[in-house]
Design a protein around this motif. Structure first.
Motif, mmCIF file in Angstrom:
data_model
loop_
_atom_site.group_PDB
_atom_site.id
_atom_site.type_symbol
_atom_site.label_atom_id
_atom_site.label_comp_id
_atom_site.label_asym_id
_atom_site.label_seq_id
_atom_site.Cartn_x
_atom_site.Cartn_y
_atom_site.Cartn_z
ATOM 1 N N PHE A 50 -70.271 7.746 -17.965
ATOM 2 C CA PHE A 50 -70.050 6.345 -17.580
ATOM 3 C C PHE A 50 -68.931 5.805 -18.463
ATOM 4 O O PHE A 50 -69.152 5.420 -19.609
ATOM 5 C CB PHE A 50 -71.331 5.535 -17.767
ATOM 6 N N SER A 51 -67.728 5.778 -17.912
ATOM 7 C CA SER A 51 -66.525 5.516 -18.715
ATOM 8 C C SER A 51 -65.927 4.142 -18.444
ATOM 9 O O SER A 51 -64.730 3.937 -18.673
ATOM 10 C CB SER A 51 -65.474 6.598 -18.438
ATOM 11 N N LEU A 52 -66.714 3.205 -17.966
ATOM 12 C CA LEU A 52 -66.168 1.887 -17.627
ATOM 13 C C LEU A 52 -65.562 1.203 -18.857
ATOM 14 O O LEU A 52 -64.457 0.643 -18.783
ATOM 15 C CB LEU A 52 -67.263 1.005 -17.025
ATOM 16 N N ALA A 53 -66.265 1.249 -19.985
ATOM 17 C CA ALA A 53 -65.756 0.597 -21.202
ATOM 18 C C ALA A 53 -64.440 1.232 -21.649
ATOM 19 O O ALA A 53 -63.488 0.523 -22.015
ATOM 20 C CB ALA A 53 -66.798 0.666 -22.314
ATOM 21 N N ASP A 54 -64.374 2.553 -21.609
ATOM 22 C CA ASP A 54 -63.133 3.229 -22.002
ATOM 23 C C ASP A 54 -62.000 2.897 -21.052
ATOM 24 O O ASP A 54 -60.847 2.695 -21.480
ATOM 25 C CB ASP A 54 -63.352 4.746 -22.043
ATOM 26 N N ASN A 55 -62.316 2.822 -19.758
ATOM 27 C CA ASN A 55 -61.280 2.494 -18.777
ATOM 28 C C ASN A 55 -60.779 1.062 -18.955
ATOM 29 O O ASN A 55 -59.571 0.799 -18.845
ATOM 30 C CB ASN A 55 -61.818 2.687 -17.364
ATOM 31 N N LEU A 56 -61.697 0.135 -19.209
ATOM 32 C CA LEU A 56 -61.281 -1.250 -19.431
ATOM 33 C C LEU A 56 -60.404 -1.365 -20.674
ATOM 34 O O LEU A 56 -59.409 -2.104 -20.680
ATOM 35 C CB LEU A 56 -62.515 -2.149 -19.572
ATOM 36 N N ARG A 57 -60.773 -0.621 -21.715
ATOM 37 C CA ARG A 57 -59.961 -0.645 -22.929
ATOM 38 C C ARG A 57 -58.555 -0.100 -22.644
ATOM 39 O O ARG A 57 -57.549 -0.653 -23.104
ATOM 40 C CB ARG A 57 -60.642 0.173 -24.021
ATOM 41 N N ALA A 58 -58.491 0.964 -21.854
ATOM 42 C CA ALA A 58 -57.192 1.535 -21.519
ATOM 43 C C ALA A 58 -56.359 0.579 -20.680
ATOM 44 O O ALA A 58 -55.130 0.496 -20.835
ATOM 45 C CB ALA A 58 -57.386 2.861 -20.779
ATOM 46 N N VAL A 59 -57.025 -0.152 -19.781
ATOM 47 C CA VAL A 59 -56.308 -1.110 -18.939
ATOM 48 C C VAL A 59 -55.657 -2.194 -19.781
ATOM 49 O O VAL A 59 -54.464 -2.496 -19.639
ATOM 50 C CB VAL A 59 -57.267 -1.736 -17.904
ATOM 51 N N PHE A 60 -56.416 -2.790 -20.680
ATOM 52 C CA PHE A 60 -55.904 -3.928 -21.430
ATOM 53 C C PHE A 60 -55.040 -3.522 -22.621
ATOM 54 O O PHE A 60 -54.345 -4.364 -23.198
ATOM 55 C CB PHE A 60 -57.067 -4.805 -21.893
#
Length: 282
Positions: A50-60
Motif C-alpha cells: 500500500f504505497s499511497l503515502a509514498d506516492n503522495l510524497r513523490a507527487v509533492f
C-alpha cells in the motif's frame, strides 16, 4: 410491458454509472500501488504494497514541489474564469430575458450558434489574437477565454425568464429603484441556483482544459495540472530510466480530481435545483 421497460432502463442506468465510476475507481486503486505493482497486479484491486503515502510524497516533492505550483495555477485559472463567466453570463442572460432592445433576437441567435462551435476550432484564432496582443505565455491567455460562456448565457436567459417575476421588477421601479439596483438586490438573489450551475460548469471545463493551455503556454511555471501531468506522462513513456514516474502521474491525476469532487459535494443541491428550474420555461 411497463415492468420490462423499467428493467431495461435500470440496466442502462447501471451501465452508464459504471462507465463513469470505473475509471475513477481504477485511478483511486492505482494510486495506492508502487511502480511495479501497476504492471503486475489486477487493475481493480490493491497491489502487494500500500504505497499511497509514498506516492503522495513523490507527487509533492517532484521538482521541488512543482505539482503545488501547477495546482495553484489551475485553481487561479478555474476560479477566476468560473467567477467571471458566471457574472457575465448572469448579466447577459438577465438582459436578454427582461429587456427588449434593437437586435436582441439576432444577438441571442448568434450566442446560440456559438454553442455549436467546438472549442478546438477556436483555439488557433484565439492564439493568433492573443499573440498579436503579446498575451501568450501569461495567465490572461487562459483566464480571458474562460470568461466567455455561450451556454451559460443561454442557461441564465432561460432561468431568469421564470425565476425573476416581471411584477416584482415593476414594483421595484415604482418604488424608485434603478435598474442596476434591481439586478443587484433582487435579480442576483433569485438567480442564485442558476449562477451556481454556470459556475460549476465553467469550473469543471476550465479545470480540465488541456488544449488551450498547451498552445498558449510554454513556461512550465504557468502550466495547469492537465498540461503538467501530460508532460510527466510523456517523460514516463519515453523510458530512459523515467518509468518510476508512472505511479507519480497516476497519483497526481487522482489528487487533481479531488477538488472537483469536493466542489460538487458542497454545491450539488444548488446545481440540481438550478438545472431543474432552468430547464422548465413557462
Amino acid at each position: 410491458m411497463t415492468r420490462r421497460r423499467s428493467t431495461l432502463l435500470t440496466v442502462l442506468l447501471w451501465l452508464v454509472a459504471l462507465y463513469f465510476v470505473l475509471p475513477l475507481a481504477w485511478l483511486a486503486l492505482s494510486s495506492t500501488k508502487d511502480n511495479s505493482d501497476l504492471f503486475t497486479s489486477f487493475g481493480f484491486w490493491f497491489g502487494d504494497r500500500f504505497s499511497l503515502a509514498d506516492n503522495l510524497r513523490a507527487v509533492f516533492e517532484f521538482r521541488d514541489g512543482q505539482y503545488l505550483r501547477w495546482t495553484l495555477n489551475t485553481a487561479i485559472y478555474a476560479f477566476a474564469g468560473a467567477t467571471g463567466a458566471s457574472l457575465l453570463a448572469t448579466m447577459a442572460g438577465y438582459a436578454f430575458a427582461k429587456y427588449r432592445f434593437p437586435g436582441d433576437k439576432l444577438y441571442f441567435s448568434v450566442i446560440l450558434g456559438a454553442i455549436m462551435i467546438p472549442l478546438t476550432a477556436l483555439a488557433l484564432p484565439t492564439y493568433l489574437i492573443f499573440n498579436a496582443a503579446n498575451l501568450t505565455n501569461t495567465m490572461w491567455a487562459i483566464i480571458v477565454p474562460s470568461l466567455v460562456s455561450p451556454f451559460g448565457v443561454y442557461l441564465m436567459r432561460v432561468y431568469a425568464a421564470d425565476s425573476v417575476p416581471d411584477a416584482l421588477i415593476e414594483a421595484a421601479r415604482i418604488d424608485g429603484a434603478g435598474e442596476l439596483r434591481i439586478f443587484a438586490q433582487i435579480g442576483l438573489r433569485l438567480l442564485g441556483p442558476g449562477i451556481v450551475t454556470v459556475f460549476l460548469f465553467t469550473l469543471v471545463a476550465t479545470w480540465n482544459n488541456y488544449f488551450l493551455p498547451l498552445i498558449m503556454l510554454n513556461s512550465s511555471d504557468l502550466y495547469p495540472l492537465t498540461v503538467g501531468l501530460a508532460q510527466q506522462q510523456a517523460a514516463s513513456a519515453a523510458g530512459g530510466g523515467s518509468e518510476a514516474l508512472f505511479s507519480t502521474v497516476i497519483t497526481g491525476s487522482f489528487v487533481s480530481v479531488v477538488p472537483l469532487v469536493i466542489a460538487f459535494v458542497f454545491l450539488q443541491r444548488y446545481w440540481q435545483s438550478g438545472l431543474g428550474a432552468g430547464s422548465v420555461k413557462g
